[in-house]
Design a protein around this motif. Structure first.
Motif, short mmCIF file in Angstrom:
data_model
loop_
_atom_site.label_atom_id
_atom_site.label_comp_id
_atom_site.label_asym_id
_atom_site.label_seq_id
_atom_site.Cartn_x
_atom_site.Cartn_y
_atom_site.Cartn_z
N LEU A 1 3.24 18.21 -7.55
CA LEU A 1 2.44 18.37 -6.33
C LEU A 1 3.16 19.26 -5.33
O LEU A 1 2.55 20.14 -4.70
CB LEU A 1 2.16 17.00 -5.71
N LEU B 1 -17.48 15.41 -22.02
CA LEU B 1 -17.80 16.74 -22.56
C LEU B 1 -18.74 16.63 -23.74
O LEU B 1 -19.69 17.39 -23.88
CB LEU B 1 -16.51 17.47 -22.95
N ILE C 1 -17.71 21.98 -18.91
CA ILE C 1 -16.39 21.92 -18.28
C ILE C 1 -16.32 22.88 -17.11
O ILE C 1 -15.51 22.74 -16.21
CB ILE C 1 -15.28 22.22 -19.31
N PHE C 2 -17.21 23.88 -17.07
CA PHE C 2 -17.23 24.83 -15.96
C PHE C 2 -18.06 24.33 -14.80
O PHE C 2 -18.18 24.99 -13.77
CB PHE C 2 -17.78 26.19 -16.42
N PHE D 1 -4.55 29.04 -12.76
CA PHE D 1 -5.73 29.86 -13.02
C PHE D 1 -5.38 31.28 -13.44
O PHE D 1 -6.16 32.21 -13.28
CB PHE D 1 -6.68 29.85 -11.83
N ILE E 1 -11.95 18.25 -12.07
CA ILE E 1 -11.62 17.29 -13.11
C ILE E 1 -10.61 16.31 -12.51
O ILE E 1 -9.89 16.65 -11.57
CB ILE E 1 -11.05 17.99 -14.37
N LEU F 1 -1.23 12.17 -12.27
CA LEU F 1 -1.15 11.42 -13.53
C LEU F 1 0.28 10.94 -13.74
O LEU F 1 0.53 9.76 -13.99
CB LEU F 1 -1.59 12.33 -14.69
N LEU G 1 -7.13 20.46 -11.62
CA LEU G 1 -6.45 20.28 -12.91
C LEU G 1 -4.96 20.07 -12.68
O LEU G 1 -4.36 19.13 -13.21
CB LEU G 1 -6.70 21.52 -13.79
N ALA G 2 -4.36 20.91 -11.86
CA ALA G 2 -2.92 20.81 -11.61
C ALA G 2 -2.60 19.57 -10.77
O ALA G 2 -1.65 18.85 -11.05
CB ALA G 2 -2.44 22.08 -10.90
N VAL G 3 -3.41 19.34 -9.73
CA VAL G 3 -3.15 18.19 -8.85
C VAL G 3 -3.18 16.89 -9.65
O VAL G 3 -2.27 16.05 -9.53
CB VAL G 3 -4.20 18.13 -7.72
N LEU H 1 -7.94 11.19 -21.63
CA LEU H 1 -8.46 12.16 -22.60
C LEU H 1 -9.70 11.61 -23.29
O LEU H 1 -10.65 12.33 -23.56
CB LEU H 1 -7.37 12.52 -23.61
N LEU I 1 -6.16 22.96 -3.53
CA LEU I 1 -5.41 23.16 -4.77
C LEU I 1 -6.30 22.86 -5.98
O LEU I 1 -7.23 22.07 -5.89
CB LEU I 1 -4.20 22.23 -4.78
N PRO I 2 -6.00 23.51 -7.12
CA PRO I 2 -6.82 23.26 -8.31
C PRO I 2 -6.68 21.81 -8.79
O PRO I 2 -5.56 21.31 -8.94
CB PRO I 2 -6.27 24.24 -9.35
N VAL J 1 -12.54 12.10 -20.79
CA VAL J 1 -12.95 13.50 -20.70
C VAL J 1 -13.68 13.91 -21.98
O VAL J 1 -14.71 14.60 -21.93
CB VAL J 1 -11.73 14.42 -20.46
N ALA J 2 -13.18 13.44 -23.13
CA ALA J 2 -13.84 13.76 -24.39
C ALA J 2 -15.28 13.26 -24.38
O ALA J 2 -16.20 13.98 -24.77
CB ALA J 2 -13.06 13.14 -25.56
N ILE K 1 2.90 23.06 -6.55
CA ILE K 1 1.62 23.77 -6.33
C ILE K 1 1.30 23.85 -4.84
O ILE K 1 0.75 24.83 -4.37
CB ILE K 1 0.45 23.13 -7.11
N LEU L 1 -7.69 14.01 -13.99
CA LEU L 1 -6.93 13.54 -15.15
C LEU L 1 -6.07 12.33 -14.81
O LEU L 1 -5.41 11.75 -15.68
CB LEU L 1 -6.03 14.66 -15.67
N ILE M 1 -2.89 16.41 -12.85
CA ILE M 1 -1.79 16.29 -13.81
C ILE M 1 -0.57 15.77 -13.07
O ILE M 1 0.17 14.90 -13.56
CB ILE M 1 -1.49 17.64 -14.51
N TYR N 1 -6.72 15.97 -30.84
CA TYR N 1 -7.09 14.82 -31.66
C TYR N 1 -7.03 15.16 -33.15
O TYR N 1 -6.52 14.42 -33.96
CB TYR N 1 -8.51 14.35 -31.31
#
Lengths: 344, 335, 499
Positions: A320, B258, B264-265, A278, B69, B132, B125-127, B251, B122-123, B254-255, A323, B71, B129, A146
């Motif tokens: 997809l 947070l 985020i953990f 990761f 998360i 998305l 974050l990757a899934v 975003l 699967l993570p 998420v902003a 991964i 996204l 994205i 941003y």
């Protein structure tokens, strides 16, 4: 494993290791194979797809994404992520135009250095916050996504810089070729080889993998994690800055929106290229291949007669699949390790 | 110190309250210094803008607390808009049916995310994205670059109808009711205890009988359904269904989550802070616009706030630790 | 007295309000193995981390060869010739074994490139010296704990360290592996390395070390030649008082069968495990590390799925892989790894205590703060958990008190069957006795107890029956009267089955 018969069990784990190594090699080969398959299929449908001109366009189209993906891979390997690269690219691209407007006669190499340096400084802001204040990269780079974009907007204030404002030689670089290979693609290749070399052959490169594999163990091993992560972000920023200059050369028309939303594309390329999200494993070669594959898909769909609106969906499905495939492979390796151990 | 006093001090020290106070401060300062912030019209716009973000932020808060998360939310919103538009064009004219189908679609899209994350391990974050891109792409496949805008005006005006005697849209009641539901689930039900446990340590949570995978799966379903609801609202508010509706909204959500103090953990955060953060960002954006501050400045402010929200507490903690150590070092030789 | 190689003098270290070390001294000499013993929370691990450069002392001095040594990070410690083997191996799972050994010190060739061939060769040499066969090229992911420990040892040797610190390196090792480790440690010691050895196992301490330092509550208590000490004397100094009888199992008549395990199998982990635990009975599950004992208890509890067989509780079958159902049916598991599996370290004592019971504590689906506080307080008091406030994170408690919270959390569910996996690992002697008393009391009240333990005295002292596992199979079921060290060890090493 028990005390009584360690020897056969160790032979078994050796076999598992070979399998694991093969799986790693297969990963980059797999992307290359998918790429070849896609190109062959498309060429069968339309032989012009493999024309010199089209190949040139493909390479040119991949260049910027590939450079960004290399930088992103360096960061992701350390178990971090840099979401701000799109904004860094935008800022650097606009800066390129603005500098040329102010100093029309500026030598092109100097401009490349300025853009890269600007990116490095912005990357240092990310890296500094992450390493010194010990805050998660996802949050920091979402914030700077941003911030940098906002600075870009404030600077541009709705202006547009056109091709006419930039030196012809600079814009020529955007389309020039050497022996049929676009000059911009050569930049990407140089970046790829240099970064790949450091990651593979230098202690500092290996330490990036160690940090991503287990950050706590890395600290206990005396690896200067903070400094390494800082430089990973500087690298990512510098490459995004370089990509910004190349973006300016290629497109000629600049406003504050250059590179908007690129970050997710880049992360996609990296993930498709087999870099574990990761950290700890994967290579920049895979990431660059991922970028080329994504670009080729976008180019191939219309040729294959598929509605171009399917582009994004295809990219998503590919992520997809990539991964999912990684997981299936590692699960197979783990199972084989387990079963070999059991059936001695 | 007496126990109540200590409790008050502890409450004031929490991040939720900090964000809430910042919200009040921005509103008061804005009302005093910027023409129009005190007007009812201003608040109407703030609320209209905040509704979709708040709707998505509710499940997102829970998801981030479990350490995952999502996204893909804005793309779910976009695909819902596209499908609703296509259905309308193809002759589905019952609004309740459209809404029901939209919510169902959202739930299915969320279930796909959930399946990839919990079923295949699967993570997220990757899934997300991946989805998305996938869902946004499908939105384009469904609607192309067309816009469906010929909804009956009764629908579109109803959606933004103010509460009697005010300018505030009635939809805020729906958001408030859902917020209460999510808050109760998170803070006062056994499920919520499990969410915090798995966010901190999924393995220990499993050993305590928390079904980590099933819980996360349903959270992704809820996230999909809520994003679809936001999509319905988006379509009706702007009287327009387009494939690019709400793009980039993930975003912003998420902003807000947070900034609202959710780690985020995973494992840390509360719904109050998130809702306050959604409102804070909305008020700030609109007030600055009224003050003729270029809209772009707000992008910088959003980013800075986000960074400050994580850097601030960390740096403060480090300084405290350093001070304490200096004190013990100087004292110890005499002891 | 010669100048010590490494000396700590007046070292203090606090974390927040907690003083971990107070005015501690320690002298390590070249060619000497030095034992450091003390209960958990005595400050041993903090001391190790100071030597490793992870923590900087708040006060006091560290000297090497009589010169002050400033350690501002692990890299400094390594440069000074101090190698540390931690309790938990710290390997990089994605990297090769060879690279794990030489990380940050990889052999180089021209242009400062990493010389992979030389690295592989040197790793192979190290393994040859240790007498193990490990492929230097395989990734560290998937190595057994014992193999991981060996890689750590190879790393320490490759450093040519002048000081070798080993923090409970034997916790996860079997007998032969311990012997191998000790052989290496002795040869290093004889070559002039100063060895600091930390262990809870006194036989190991006396087998390896010439000097014994005892710590208690973060303070130095004594340093003596090992020859002048007895185990009882060391324990007395560690605890600061006489320890009452350690294994107070009361005799009880076993009742109805409570837990029945039939043909339980998880491919490649354990095979066809069948046994029964009766009400009022304590059954020990013994065996070497890696025999599959913890895995069996995880499968019974539903944390892992099993591939074949069944688990019955009071005659009714438990669903496969459903922990929540197992808890509802009256099963409880106190897991092996307290920090990773037993507790959510960041959550409060109260939240941890109530976690398995959160549904039962709710009224109309809602939880009320008062109920939660009362429930947690009751159990914290019953088990005498020493905690500042019940709302404090459980990570602020000592190891023994953390284990009490784990026990409280499961006893609060009023289990019919209690599985305890290494219930006294890494907790102090005083708490150990309390835990044993508690288990005995539970059995007397009719609970069926299945106890996984690697400590033979604990197994023999507490159990009514001893089940022994070897390589994923049950090899013996020995009643209390016939159980002794020899019969259990024979079965554990797979020799009883043939006999």
């Amino acid at each position: 494993m028990t005390a009584v018969d360690t020897a056969p069990a160790e032979t078994a784990t050796g076999g598992g290791a070979r399998l694991a190594r093969r799986a790693f090699a297969v990963r980059e080969l797999g992307i290359a194979l998918a790429l070849v398959l896609l190109v062959v299929t498309t060429t069968v449908v339309n032989p012009r797809f493999l024309s010199a001109q089209n190949l040139k366009d493909l390479l040119l189209g991949s260049t910027i994404l590939a450079i960004l993906a290399v930088g992103q891979a360096v960061v992701v390997i350390t178990r971090n992520v840099d979401l701000s690269i799109g904004s860094i690219l935008g800022l650097s691209a606009f800066a390129t135009g603005a500098v040329f407007v102010a100093v029309p006669g500026l030598p092109i190499p100097l401009m490349l250095v300025i853009g890269t340096a600007l990116g490095a400084v912005l990357g240092a802001v990310n890296g500094g916050l992450i390493a010194a204040a010990r805050v998660p990269a996802l949050v920091v780079t979402l914030g700077t996504l941003y911030m940098f974009r906002g600075v870009d907007y404030m600077w541009a204030t709705g202006r547009q810089i056109n091709a006419a404002d930039m030196p012809a030689a600079f814009l020529g670089m955007g389309t020039a070729t050497v022996l049929g290979v676009p000059v911009l693609a050569l930049f990407a290749a140089a970046v790829l080889v240099a970064v790949g070399y450091v990651l593979r052959n230098h202690r500092s490169g290996r330490e990036l993998y160690a940090i991503g594999s287990d950050p706590a163990a890395a600290r206990l091993s005396g690896i200067p994690s903070g400094r390494r992560v800082f430089y990973a972000f500087v690298t990512s920023g510098a490459l995004a800055g370089l990509a910004g200059v190349l973006h300016a050369a290629r497109f000629g028309t600049l406003d504050a929106n250059a590179g908007l939303g690129t970050e997710l594309n880049v992360v996609a390329a990296v993930v498709v290229g087999g870099v574990a999200i990761f950290g700890g494993s994967g290579s920049v070669y895979g990431a660059a291949l991922g970028a080329v594959l994504l670009t080729t898909i976008r180019a191939a769909l219309p040729v294959l007669g598929i509605n171009p609106f399917w582009q994004d969906a295809a990219v998503g499905a590919l992520i997809l699949a990539a991964i999912g495939l990684d997981r299936a492979l590692s699960a197979r390796v783990a199972r084989s390790l387990r079963e070999r151990k059991a059936h001695v | 110190m007496s126990e109540p006093a200590a409790r008050i001090r502890r409450a004031l020290g929490t991040w939720d309250v900090v964000v809430l106070l910042a919200l009040v401060a921005v509103a008061v300062v804005g009302a005093l210094t910027v023409d129009g912030v005190a007007s009812p019209r201003f608040w109407r716009f703030v609320v209209l803008e905040a509704i979709p973000i708040a709707l998505i932020a509710l499940p997102m808060t829970l998801i981030v607390i479990t350490g995952e998360i999502d996204l893909s939310v804005a793309s779910v919103l976009g695909l819902t808009c596209s499908v609703m538009g296509q259905l309308w064009v193809s002759g589905v004219t019952s609004l309740p049916l459209l809404i029901a189908l939209a919510l169902l679609l959202g739930a299915v899209l969320g279930a796909v995310n959930g399946l990839f994350v919990t079923g295949f391990g699967l993570p997220s974050l990757a899934v997300t994205i991946g989805t998305l891109a996938l869902y946004r792409g499908l939105a384009y496949v469904v609607l192309g670059d067309r816009a469906v805008a010929n909804y009956p005006t009764t629908w579109t005006t109803t959606a933004i109808q103010p509460l009697p005697g005010t300018t505030i849209p009635w939809m805020i009641l729906v958001v408030a009711a859902l917020a209460v539901v999510f808050a109760v689930v998170l803070h006062a039900m056994p499920v919520g205890r499990g969410l915090y446990a798995m966010g901190n340590n999924a393995e220990a949570a499993r050993f305590a009988g928390v079904d980590v995978r099933l819980t996360k799966f349903w959270l992704f379903v809820a996230s999909g359904a809520m994003s679809a609801l936001a999509g319905v609202f988006w379509t009706l508010r702007f009287a327009s269904a387009r494939a690019d509706n709400g793009s980039g909204l993930e975003l912003a959500v998420v902003a807000a989550v947070l900034l609202g103090g959710v780690s985020i953990f995973g494992g840390r955060g509360a719904l109050l802070g998130v809702l306050a953060a959604v409102a804070l960002l909305g008020v700030l954006r609109n007030a600055l616009q009224l003050a003729y501050v270029p809209a772009n400045t707000l992008t910088v402010i959003t980013g800075s706030l986000l960074i400050a929200s994580v850097v601030g507490p960390n740096v403060a903690g480090m300084l405290r630790e350093r001070l304490r150590r200096r004190r013990t070092t100087t004292v110890s030789p005499s002891s | 007295m010669p100048t010590p190689l490494l000396a700590l003098d007046g070292v203090s270290k606090s974390f927040g309000a907690v003083a971990a070390l107070r005015d501690v001294r320690l002298e390590l000499h070249a060619g000497e193995a030095h034992a450091l013993v003390g209960e958990n929370g005595a400050g041993k691990s903090t001391l190790v981390k100071i030597l490793a450069g992870v923590h900087a002392p708040d006060a006091g001095t560290v000297t090497l060869d009589g010169r002050p040594l400033l350690l501002s990070g692990p890299a400094d410690a390594r440069a000074a010739g101090i190698a540390v083997i931690y309790q938990e191996p710290t390997l990089f799972a994605d990297l090769s074994v060879a690279e794990n050994i030489f990380m940050g010190r990889q052999p180089l060739r021209s242009l400062r490139r990493v010389d992979y061939a030389a690295m592989r060769e040197r790793a192979a040499e190290l393994f040859a010296r240790l007498g193990v066969r490990l492929d230097p090229d395989r990734p560290a992911r998937g190595l057994s704990i014992a193999d991981q420990q060996l890689v750590e040892i190879a790393k320490a040797i490759s450093l040519d360290a002048r000081v070798l610190v080993m923090d409970e390196p034997t916790a996860a090792l079997s007998g032969i592996e311990v012997e191998r480790l000790f052989a290496v440690a002795r040869s290093l010691r004889d070559a002039g390395t100063a060895v600091l050895f930390i262990s809870h196992r006194f036989d190991e301490v006396f087998a390896l070390c010439q000097t014994v330092t005892v710590m208690r509550d973060g303070r130095w208590v004594s340093t003596d030649p090992a020859g002048t000490l007895t185990v009882d004397e060391v324990v007395r100094r560690m605890v600061g008082r006489e320890v009452s009888a350690m294994y107070p199992k009361q005799d009880t008549a076993p009742g109805e069968p409570r837990l029945q395990v039939r043909g339980l199998t998880r491919h490649g982990v354990f095979d066809d495990v069948t046994f029964t635990v009766h009400a009022g009975e304590i059954v020990a599950l013994a065996g070497l590390v890696g025999a599959g004992r913890s895995e069996v208890s995880r499968a019974i509890f539903g944390v892992d799925r099993h591939d074949a067989g069944e688990v019955l509780l009071d005659g009714s079958r438990l669903p496969n892989g459903d922990t929540a159902a197992a808890i509802r049916a009256g099963l409880a598991l106190v897991p092996e790894d307290r920090r990773q599996q037993g507790l959510v370290m960041e959550l409060s004592v109260e939240r941890n205590t109530n976690l398995p019971r959160r549904w039962r504590l709710s009224r109309g689906g809602l939880l009320f703060g008062g109920d939660e506080r009362r429930a947690a307080t009751t159990w914290a008091q019953r088990l005498q958990v020493k905690a500042g406030r019940l709302t404090d994170p459980v990570s602020t408690l000592s190891g023994g008190n953390q284990q009490k919270v784990v026990l409280a959390k499961w006893l609060a569910t009023a289990p019919k069957v209690l599985i305890v996996d290494e219930p006294t690992r890494g907790i102090d002697v005083g708490t150990k006795a309390e835990v044993h008393r508690l288990l005995s009391q539970l059995a007397a009240d009719g609970v069926a107890v299945l106890m996984v333990s690697s400590e033979l005295p604990e197994v023999l002292g507490m159990a009514d029956r001893v089940l022994v596992m070897h390589e994923g199979r049950l090899t013996a079921d020995i009643p209390r009267a016939r159980a002794d060290e020899q019969s259990v060890m024979l079965a554990a090493t797979g020799q009883a089955a043939a006999a």
